[in-house]
Motif scaffolding. Structure first.
Motif: not given
Lengths: 480, 200
Positions: A178, A182, A185-186, A205, A207-208, A211
């Motif tokens: 997972y 992420m 994705g970023a 930015d 944050l992702v 995460f």
């Protein structure tokens, strides 16, 4: 596309895979008495893999880091060094486990084949340059170890711990996956080098990214067995046959170290500020719980499991510094720990006989009177695990503590030393039981020649490497 | 509204509803059948993404093989679901609270704006004569050949592990060997005993 010559760098992996398949076939047609052949072939596989890994090395030169096969494979000095030590530790595993497995009717081809596939998984992890390869290597290792734990299938304890290991391991893999998704994705890439660039490019930015990083650290901590994700370690160490515990407790630590370096430094090095604080928490908790709970154990396998947890805390101490010095120290620690753990479980195997597991601390009472030499070997291993000079464990601890101090984490360094002192108690207790107590049995200790010789060498290596740590330190320093 | 959007929404609502049904229906056989519906509708959505090969593989492998196996197991095992539901009401509030907290946290971190349609624009349509299967095959055997081969090794390990853990030779079990059965002769089975007639 890729050049065919790039497969050259993959030679050790290809060799191990091919020879493992050969062993699988030989086992199919071999009779019960020919199992010794399987054992020899497995050790030969390790030797061939070592030759293949060393082949390109010019003496005294380091390997230039190169990324091959469309960014899925990296060949660098760190990978080669770690692989060589994995072969060495696996060699110890194979030599130590022979008699134990034979006595328990587990001396089957599957043990060696699964161990070798697990080792292949470690090799893939060690030289992965892509999150996909990294994950697949991890799963290859994990699936082999789940099956190995359950190999003694009529043993209820082993089945139970295999089930626990499987469920928690699957959960950890899910967390890691997972987190990886992420990060993908970023940054839009699975390649660790491109991720590193994406992280550097992400301004403000992230944050992702943070995460995803959190889940990756959780997954890593599960695989390492760091507190609070350590619950599986004592049960699995205790429940598995000692030969399997020996395997799980030694070589995979090197692969886990490589996993951490690849993900946290090669990929997410730009987020060092984020993961440093997470690793500090994990390190402090592991040092505390590992060292304190180990005192309460009466089963030596459980005690060594908690000792593993505390040593993981020390490895994290080096990693979290985030400096080259810290990585070198952590690598030194991981290598030394893998050898110490292999030796300690080797002594447990040495004391076990058919129908008897030397699992209780009481079984070590008066070992000195039964066999002064092996009591001394165990003394060297325990002293090295505790970190007494002049044994090599001392230098391992010294280096990570030094790295933490140089990274301005003096309080953490002091704390780790305090916990190491607390931890020295349970190693000293084993030494006290061996030397000061009366034996519970006067049966002389019979050691097979191969096990005895290699175990003695393993114990003496603690002393010799402790007196001359220079070469090993230099090897680790050249890796980064 | 273009026709693709309507189809997408229709299939997605079926997908979400059937996914809900999988975890809420009481009968495990129904749950398995709803899962089949889930896979089917996902395959349809994948077709909208122009991944024909993967959509067909999803139907063939998951619906055709995996779910059939699943149904077999469910029907053979006759699972008693009552003990599984024990304490459901007791743990429900805590579970809901944790789930809700996690959902809010994840929405706060990930949000819609980071993974919304704006950040991921639709790819340009493929030219005519574009073969999905061919592209996939080329990628698997060139760019991703190394991970692909490792995945194959993982499957091999799974086979070895499954056999090592479950294959048992039990000498006490009785089984028939058809080869030996058909070779049997009268002399093997029949023994003619000559007995003297007993006198009364």
């Amino acid at each position: 596309m890729f050049e065919l010559s790039e497969l050259n760098a993959l030679l050790p992996e290809i060799l191990v895979l091919t020879l493992t398949c050969v062993i699988l076939l030989v086992d199919l047609y071999g009779s019960e008495q020919r199992r010794g052949l399987i054992h020899l072939l497995s050790i030969a596989t390790l030797v061939f893999a070592a030759i293949a890994t060393l082949r390109i090395h010019e003496p005294g030169q380091t390997v230039e880091s190169e990324i091959l096969l469309n960014g899925t494979l990296v060949r660098d000095q760190m990978g080669d060094v770690l692989k060589l030590f994995v072969y060495l530790v696996m060699g110890l595993v194979f030599v130590y486990s022979k008699g134990y497995l034979r006595d328990r009717n587990l001396f089957k081809g599957e043990f060696f084949v699964l161990c070798l596939f697990g080792m292949l998984g470690m090799m893939v992890m060690i030289s992965a340059a892509n999150m996909l390869t990294l994950y697949l290597g991890l799963e290859l290792l994990a699936l082999s170890t789940y099956a190995l734990v359950a190999l003694d299938r009529d043993n209820r304890l082993a089945s139970e711990s295999a089930m626990k290991y499987f469920v928690l391991g699957a959960l950890a893999s899910g967390m890691l996956l997972y987190g990886m998704s992420m990060i993908y994705g970023a940054t839009g890439s699975l390649d660790l080098s491109e991720i590193a660039e994406g992280v550097r490019g992400a301004s403000g930015d992230n944050l992702v990214l943070a995460f995803g990083l959190t889940f990756i650290v959780v997954g890593l901590a599960f695989k390492f067995g760091a507190v609070p994700f350590h619950m599986w370690v004592p049960d699995v160490y205790h429940g598995s046959p000692t030969a399997v515990t020996l395997f799980i407790g030694s070589a995979p630590k090197l692969a886990a170290f490589a996993l951490a370096i690849r993900l946290l430094d090669d990929g997410l090095g730009g987020l060092h500020g984020f993961w440093q604080s997470m690793l500090i928490l994990l390190a402090v908790a592991s040092l505390a719980i590992g060292n304190i709970v180990a005192i309460a154990q009466t089963n030596i396998k459980r005690m060594l499991a908690y000792s593993t947890i505390s040593h993981v805390g020390f490895i994290f101490l080096g990693l979290l510094a985030g400096t080259q010095e810290g990585y070198e120290a952590a690598m030194f620690y991981a290598i030394v720990y893998a050898m110490m753990a292999a030796g300690a479980f080797g002594v447990v195997i040495l004391l076990s006989r058919a129908g008897f597991e030397a699992e209780d601390l009481d079984d070590y009472r008066g070992l000195n009177q039964r066999s002064p030499w092996f009591a001394f070997v165990m003394l060297m291993l325990m002293a090295s695990l505790a970190g007494f000079p002049p044994f090599v464990g001392f230098f391992a601890k010294l280096q990570v503590v030094k790295a933490a101090v140089n990274a301005d984490l003096v309080w953490l360094a002091v704390l780790s030393v305090v916990f190491a002192v607390i931890g020295a108690f349970y190693y000293l207790r084993v030494i006290k039981l061996m030397y000061m107590d009366e034996p519970t049995t006067d049966e002389p200790l019979r050691a097979p020649v191969d096990l005895g010789t290699v175990l003695s060498a393993n114990g003496l290596a603690q002393l010799i490497l402790g007196m001359f740590p220079g070469p090993l330190i230099a090897i680790c320093a050249a890796a980064f | 509204m273009p026709i693709e959007t309507i189809i997408f929404y229709a299939f997605s609502s079926v997908l979400v509803l059937s996914a809900l049904a999988v975890i809420t229906v009481r009968n495990p056989v129904y749950a398995a059948l709803f899962l089949v519906l889930c896979f089917f509708t996902s395959a349809a959505i994948w077709l909208l993404l122009e991944v024909e090969f993967l959509a067909i593989v999803l139907v063939l492998v998951y619906v055709g093989a995996v779910m059939v196996l699943f149904l077999f197991v469910v029907m053979m095992l006759d699972i008693n679901v009552e003990p599984l539901k024990e304490g459901f009401a007791r743990y429900l509030p805590v579970g809901l609270l944790v789930a809700l907290a996690m959902l809010v946290e994840m929405l706060a971190v990930l949000g819609i704006k980071r993974f919304g349609p704006e950040s991921f624009p639709a790819p340009p349509p493929h030219p005519a004569g574009y073969s999905n299967t061919r592209e996939l095959g080329e990628l698997l055997y060139t760019e991703y050949v190394y991970p692909f081969e490792i995945a194959a090794v993982i499957l091999l390990v799974a086979i070895i592990a499954a056999i090592a853990l479950t294959l048992r030779r039990r000498p006490e079990t009785r089984y028939q060997d058809p080869g030996r059965q058909v070779q049997v002769r009268k002399e093997d089975r029949l023994r003619v005993v000559s007995m003297e007639a007993e006198k009364r």
